[in-house]
Scaffold this active site. Structure first.
Site, PDB file in Angstrom:
ATOM      1  N   GLN A 181      -4.690  -1.732   9.246  1.00  0.00           N
ATOM      2  CA  GLN A 181      -4.512  -3.049   8.630  1.00  0.00           C
ATOM      3  C   GLN A 181      -5.123  -4.136   9.512  1.00  0.00           C
ATOM      4  O   GLN A 181      -4.819  -4.225  10.702  1.00  0.00           O
ATOM      5  CB  GLN A 181      -3.007  -3.309   8.405  1.00  0.00           C
ATOM      6  CG  GLN A 181      -2.702  -4.613   7.696  1.00  0.00           C
ATOM      7  CD  GLN A 181      -3.275  -4.666   6.273  1.00  0.00           C
ATOM      8  OE1 GLN A 181      -3.137  -3.734   5.503  1.00  0.00           O
ATOM      9  NE2 GLN A 181      -3.936  -5.763   5.942  1.00  0.00           N
ATOM     10  N   LYS A 234       0.849  -1.206   0.000  1.00  0.00           N
ATOM     11  CA  LYS A 234       0.000   0.000   0.000  1.00  0.00           C
ATOM     12  C   LYS A 234       0.877   1.245   0.000  1.00  0.00           C
ATOM     13  O   LYS A 234       0.590   2.214  -0.706  1.00  0.00           O
ATOM     14  CB  LYS A 234      -0.949  -0.029   1.205  1.00  0.00           C
ATOM     15  CG  LYS A 234      -2.049  -1.077   1.020  1.00  0.00           C
ATOM     16  CD  LYS A 234      -2.851  -1.374   2.268  1.00  0.00           C
ATOM     17  CE  LYS A 234      -3.779  -2.569   2.010  1.00  0.00           C
ATOM     18  NZ  LYS A 234      -4.483  -3.045   3.184  1.00  0.00           N
ATOM     19  N   ASP A 284     -11.246   2.363   3.546  1.00  0.00           N
ATOM     20  CA  ASP A 284     -11.479   0.918   3.356  1.00  0.00           C
ATOM     21  C   ASP A 284     -12.962   0.617   3.120  1.00  0.00           C
ATOM     22  O   ASP A 284     -13.311  -0.468   2.667  1.00  0.00           O
ATOM     23  CB  ASP A 284     -11.017   0.139   4.604  1.00  0.00           C
ATOM     24  CG  ASP A 284      -9.692  -0.580   4.371  1.00  0.00           C
ATOM     25  OD1 ASP A 284      -9.341  -0.822   3.206  1.00  0.00           O
ATOM     26  OD2 ASP A 284      -9.024  -0.909   5.375  1.00  0.00           O
TER      27      ASP A 284
END
Ligand code: NDP
Length: 287
Positions: free
Chosen positions: A97, A53, A120
């Protein structure tokens, strides 16, 4: 033999488009797009994902601000970092994460991220916006599947779309997105009575079942478009999906490979969500 849907190429195109938009925002509006990436602990797979990422941020010109916290970080400490980032005007997106260490409640963490920075797309408000058709962040993997279909000129409107899997991060948002695109959508799961009977109806079959090479040609109608979301490492270390590629590619008209199909799309869509976060937070019309 089915045509391949090239996720590597399509994700590269999307990252290039994001890079152009990020450059435009910087040059014309003096706004730098930024993403805060939080990793708790040192799970090797999560570390790889986070590094990928960060690399994509570098490529697209998005500033990534990294928080690597020790395994023993408490839930309170993590929540207070999120509170600080929610308030920070220089941060557009916040990504935690997953999975988190067991002593931290993931739901509480997801809910603490401001819906304005929820790149997200896991926050209940983002999920709600998706279901009522309002602009908001969409979970990156299913958003990537829609891009794969559209950019491969697959007609979703009116198509019989079957989604296998009903998880919150893939199956359910996938179904909502296909409805938004005017597909006729059926969702299957482990309690579906005759899975094969249902999947054989699909013009577009999206498989997110989490079982290696589960779907073979007997589940697929001749000429269907097959999207394989699954990703697994086999004993011989090779990667495979939820679809038995060599079998299904003989009957499908188009199919995603694993690797190189859905996988690379997830990060590309994350980058796009970061750009959109900056756009929305600064009241800029979508370009
Ligand atoms: P989950 O394990 O959360 O969900 C799997 C779903 O499949 C569940 O809804 C389950 O039903 C259903 N299912 C399981 N067995 C059967 C069966 N025999 N028949 C019908 N349905 C069944 O997985 P995820 O949605 O998180 O992920 C799915 C796959 O996608 C995994 O392989 C994962 O690694 C991959 N993935 C890939 C990503 C990428 O970037 N490419 C991102 C995210 C995931 P029930 O609800 O009844 O239990």
């Amino acid at each position: 033999m089915a045509d391949l849907i090239d996720g590597k190429k399509i994700s590269q195109d999307i990252k290039d488009e994001v890079r152009d938009k990020v450059t435009w925002l910087k040059e014309k509006k003096n706004i730098e797009v930024s993403l805060a990436v939080i990793l708790v602990g040192n799970d090797p797979a999560s570390t790889v994902y986070v590094n990928n990422k960060k690399k994509a941020c570098e490529y697209t010109g998005i500033k990534s601000v990294s928080y690597e916290l020790p395994e023993e970080t408490t839930e309170e400490e993590l929540l207070s970092l999120i509170d600080k980032l929610n308030e920070d005007k220089t941060i557009n997106g916040i990504l935690v994460q997953l999975p988190l260490p067991k002593h931290i409640n993931e739901d509480s963490v997801i809910k603490r991220i401001s819906p304005d920075k929820d790149v997200d797309g896991f926050h209940p408000e983002s999920v709600g916006r998706l279901s009522i058709g309002e602009r908001g962040f969409v979970s990156c993997t299913p958003a990537g599947v829609i891009q794969l279909l559209k950019r491969s000129h697959v007609e979703i409107s009116g198509a019989e779309c079957i989604v296998v899997g009903r998880s919150n991060i893939v199956g359910k948002p996938m179904a909502m997105l296909l409805i938004r695109e005017n597909g006729t959508v059926t969702v299957c799961h482990s309690k579906t009575k005759d899975l094969r009977e249902v999947t054989k109806r699909a013009d577009i079959l999206v498989v997110a079942i989490g079982k290696p090479e589960f779907i073979d040609a007997s589940y697929v109608k001749e000429g269907a478009v097959v999207i394989d979301v699954g990703i697994h490492r086999k004993e011989d270390k090779k990667l495979c999906g939820d679809v038995l590629f060599n079998s299904v590619s003989k009957v499908a008209s188009q199919i995603t490979p694993v690797p190189g199909g859905v996988g690379p799309m997830t990060i590309a869509m994350l980058m796009n969500n970061c750009y959109e976060a900056a756009e929305m937070q600064n009241g800029i019309e979508a370009i």
